[in-house]
Design a protein around this motif. Structure first.
Motif, short mmCIF file in Angstrom:
data_model
loop_
_atom_site.label_atom_id
_atom_site.label_comp_id
_atom_site.label_asym_id
_atom_site.label_seq_id
_atom_site.Cartn_x
_atom_site.Cartn_y
_atom_site.Cartn_z
N HIS A 377 118.50 43.55 76.51
CA HIS A 377 117.43 44.54 76.57
C HIS A 377 117.85 45.79 77.32
O HIS A 377 117.30 46.85 77.12
N ARG A 378 118.85 45.60 78.19
CA ARG A 378 119.27 46.72 79.03
C ARG A 378 119.70 47.92 78.16
O ARG A 378 119.57 49.07 78.56
N GLY A 384 116.11 55.44 84.19
CA GLY A 384 115.75 54.61 85.34
C GLY A 384 116.53 53.32 85.41
O GLY A 384 117.50 53.11 84.68
N ASP A 385 116.08 52.47 86.30
CA ASP A 385 116.72 51.17 86.54
C ASP A 385 115.66 50.11 86.47
O ASP A 385 114.57 50.30 87.00
N LEU A 410 109.33 58.65 85.80
CA LEU A 410 110.05 57.74 86.69
C LEU A 410 109.51 57.83 88.12
O LEU A 410 109.27 58.93 88.62
N ASN A 411 109.31 56.65 88.74
CA ASN A 411 108.88 56.52 90.14
C ASN A 411 107.47 57.05 90.42
O ASN A 411 107.08 57.18 91.56
N HIS A 412 106.77 57.39 89.35
CA HIS A 412 105.37 57.76 89.56
C HIS A 412 104.52 56.50 89.64
O HIS A 412 104.93 55.43 89.19
N PHE A 437 101.56 50.07 90.82
CA PHE A 437 102.93 49.89 90.29
C PHE A 437 103.67 51.21 90.37
O PHE A 437 103.07 52.27 90.24
N TYR A 438 105.00 51.11 90.51
CA TYR A 438 105.85 52.30 90.33
C TYR A 438 106.62 52.12 89.03
O TYR A 438 107.03 51.01 88.70
N ILE A 439 106.76 53.21 88.32
CA ILE A 439 107.47 53.12 87.04
C ILE A 439 108.97 53.10 87.31
O ILE A 439 109.53 54.06 87.86
N GLY A 440 109.61 51.97 86.99
CA GLY A 440 111.03 51.80 87.31
C GLY A 440 111.95 52.22 86.18
O GLY A 440 113.12 52.53 86.40
N GLY A 441 111.44 52.22 84.97
CA GLY A 441 112.34 52.56 83.85
C GLY A 441 111.55 52.83 82.57
O GLY A 441 110.40 52.44 82.43
#
Ligand code: ADP
Ligand code: MG
Length: 686
Positions: A377-378, A384-385, A410-412, A437-441
């Motif tokens: 899936h990566r 992002g990560d 990202l990160n929002h 939650f923070y958006i990581g990717g």
């Protein structure tokens, strides 16, 4: 030595038949200038055509050097015309588009003489007859007398032992007439020259012998030969005439540039259409195969139990959906997937949220079993990560979600909150919960019918739900009841369990799950697997199939029109060259060589269209794909691959086959249409 015995030739005239020649017997010597005299229409040309084996007598026997002409094969007749018997026509019948010298050179090339020898011989001959100044002039600009001189050189360069000249001076003035007759007289010292004329003066002046044709018969033969002096026909071998075929075809190509360009353009468009359709056929299947895995939902589904229930007093039945019994589901899945409860009662699957504190319209929220994207899936990750471990702090979003915002997401922070009421054994409880939650990717998913979605960790949410204690119910039951256990322990028809189990499987097991889904649909267990991603793929496949089916008539149309264009150009090209082919035939060219000239021109145009279509289709299909990708976000929808359908060079093979088969059939059509009409008619000097 030519011997005719009781020869007759008839032609159809309307419904009746007319004998043009009847009961002709004569012997021609091996040397000398023999004149055939007769009025117009008396059959002089017909007699020459019989001697040259261009036509067959309807009666009688012709023997040439002791051999019965009737028994000769077509090839032997062609050889006879090439090696033994030259033709000279009233209207010269030279190839007008090439130079005078080329006419002489081609006369040798068509019998397979190599081009250097042919050129040398032509130069020598032109010098000998003091005609070098005509060598490089285009034939069409020569005067009649010059043309006839060149025509004679074209014939005598092969040193035939017989020359048949049909009114050789009929179109010339007296001065030229004299020069031509002198040339023929000179040649007749060692060979036989038979010439046709109705000009008494020149016949008297030059001929050694006069044959008068009247009413179909020979009325006066001044020196009748009684005995033939047999002389065996020399066996001479032809060389390879492919060089000549290519030369002539090249000439035709230039001459017919407009028709060929038209045919080229038409065939190119058809071939291009075929290739683009091929690109779509071959790559849309591949695209579906590849794209369907491009979704984090691909490896999850939900299973419910659908049971038919009769309604009392009504003929209708009701479909009731319940959560299946765990054991039944476990057995049906046979270890293919992990079974989890559906917790969406507490985490709504479709929910409003706040983004950076601002309230937003609802989007989908979906749990995934591996938020860390450890496996392949990566490769779907755009930005992002992924979170390092199962955590409720981070979520992943898809591109459709990210596209809702103008800036990078990202990160929002995303927040959802909910307040739910639950009831068990008449005890009511309520829960207020909120998540941050923070958006990581951001992941790139197969976008067909895709909607903005937020993925969170299933394991983390489970841990969280287990910490949410239901105070009232716990107190009433005397044991700890939390949100998680409420869902897990609820009955099959309870909304807390969403009437379904969620299942999670590996990508390797996805095809097996898909098969199981279809099996269960047909079976009577009542179990029903629902997968959003399978559904999307299904509808996409249906759409592609429908589109493919629509393409078929267009593809057939492209093929038919390309074939029609080839047939039409081949036919009209053959028509315009029939006279030229007739001259070649009279000069002793092999009939297969003449057919090949016609074929080669058509194949040439067709192959050229094929190559150009291939050269265009590969980059343009790519460009097309890129444009489609921009519009509908599906990559490689129309990509033409060199090994489409896993056959190496498939598109090239397809085009090669069409560009050979079409002209092959196309060229056969005029040959078939004209198979009964003799080419000789084309040469008659009207
Ligand atoms: P000429 O003596 O003028 O050379 P031809 O040998 O060309 O005469 O023709 C003799 C007669 O045969 C003419 O009446 C002509 O119309 C007829 N004829 C010649 N060739 C054909 C043919 N292929 N089909 C029908 N009639 C023909
Ligand atoms: Mg004639």
């Amino acid at each position: 030595m030519i011997k005719l015995s009781k020869i007759g030739k008839k032609y159809k005239e309307g419904d009746s038949e007319k004998w043009v020649l009847k009961d002709i017997s004569l012997i021609l010597p091996s040397k000398g200038l023999v004149a055939i005299q007769g009025e117009s229409g008396s059959g002089k040309s017909t007699l020459l055509n019989l001697i040259s084996m261009m036509e067959k007598p309807d009666e009688g026997v012709i023997k040439i050097n002791g051999r019965n002409v009737e028994k000769l094969s077509e090839k032997e007749k062609e050889d006879f015309r090439f090696f033994e018997c030259g033709f000279i026509f009233q209207h010269f019948n030279l190839f007008e588009d090439v130079t005078a010298k080329d006419n002489i050179v081609h006369s040798l090339l068509m019998g397979g003489v190599d081009s250097k020898t042919a050129k040398d011989k032509a130069n020598t001959l032109l010098k000998e007859y003091k005609l070098e100044h005509l060598a490089n002039k285009k034939t069409s600009v020569l005067s009649g007398g010059e043309k006839q001189r060149i025509a004679i050189l074209r014939t005598i360069i092969r040193s035939p032992r017989i020359i048949l000249a049909d009114e050789p001076t009929g179109a010339l003035d007296e001065k030229n007439e004299k020069a031509i007759m002198k040339m023929l007289k000179e040649y007749s010292k060692e060979n036989l020259v038979v010439f046709v004329s109705h000009n008494e003066r020149i016949i008297k002046k030059y001929s050694d012998r006069i044959l008068k044709i009247r009413n179909g018969g020979i009325s006066d033969d001044s020196k009748i030969l009684r005995k033939a002096d047999p002389e065996p026909m020399a066996k001479r071998k032809r060389g390879n005439s492919s060089r000549w075929i290519i030369d002539v075809t090249r000439g035709h190509f230039k001459k017919d540039i407009k028709r060929n360009a038209l045919s080229f353009a038409g065939t190119l468009i058809s071939f291009f259409g075929i290739l683009i359709s091929l690109g779509f056929y071959s790559s849309s299947k591949d695209t579906i195969e590849k794209e369907k895995k491009k979704s984090l939902l691909y490896t999850s589904a939900s299973v419910s139990l659908v049971q038919e229930e009769e309604i009392e007093g009504s003929p209708l039945t009701l479909n009731r959906t319940r959560r299946p019994i765990f054991g039944d589901l476990e057995r049906a899945l046979d270890g293919l997937a992990r079974i989890e409860c559906d917790y969406s009662y507490f985490i709504p699957s479709y929910s409003a949220y706040t983004f950076n504190g601002e309230k937003k319209d609802p989007v989908s929220f979906a749990p995934i079993s591996d938020i860390t994207l450890k496996d392949r899936h990566r490769s779907m990750l755009l930005e992002g990560d992924p979170p390092r471990r199962d955590s409720l702090e981070f979520v992943l979003v898809n591109k459709e979600f990210a596209d809702l915002f103008s800036e990078s997401v990202l990160n929002h922070k995303i927040e959802i909150s909910n307040s739910v009421k639950v009831l068990r054994n008449n005890i009511e409880d309520s829960l207020d919960f909120s998540f941050e939650f923070y958006i990581g990717g951001v992941v790139d998913e197969f976008s067909f019918l895709n909607s903005p979605r937020v993925y969170y960790s299933l394991n983390a949410i489970k841990a969280n739900l287990s910490s949410l204690k239901l105070e009232n119910i716990s107190k009433a039951e005397g044991s700890n009841v939390d949100a998680l256990s409420l869902v897990e322990e609820c009955a099959g028809d309870s909304p807390y369990g969403s009437y379904a189990y969620s299942i999670f499987f590996s990508e390797d097991n996805a095809p097996a799950i898909e098969r199981l889904m279809h099996e269960l649909d047909k079976g009577d267990t009542g179990l029903k697997i629902t997968s959003q991603s399978f559904d999307v793929i299904q509808s996409f496949s249906t759409l592609v199939d429908a589109f493919t089916a629509c393409l078929v008539p267009f593809l057939i149309l492209a093929l038919v029109s390309s074939f029609a264009i080839t047939c039409f150009t081949s036919y009209s090209s053959y028509l315009s060259k029939r006279k030229e082919f007739a001259i070649m035939h009279a000069l002793g060219a092999r009939s297969e060589d003449v057919s090949n000239i016609n074929l080669l021109e058509n194949v040439g145009v067709s192959i050229l269209s094929g190559i150009s279509a291939l050269a265009l289709a590969f980059p343009l299909s790519r460009l097309f794909s890129i444009m489609l990708d921009k519009r509908v976000h599906i990559a490689n929808l129309v990509t033409l691959k060199i090994n489409a359908f896993n056959v190496p060079f498939f598109p090239i093979l397809v085009i090669l086959i069409f560009s050979l088969v079409f002209p092959l059939f196309g060229s056969a059509i005029p040959q078939f249409v004209f198979r009964k009409q003799s080419l000789v008619k084309e040469l008659s000097d009207e």
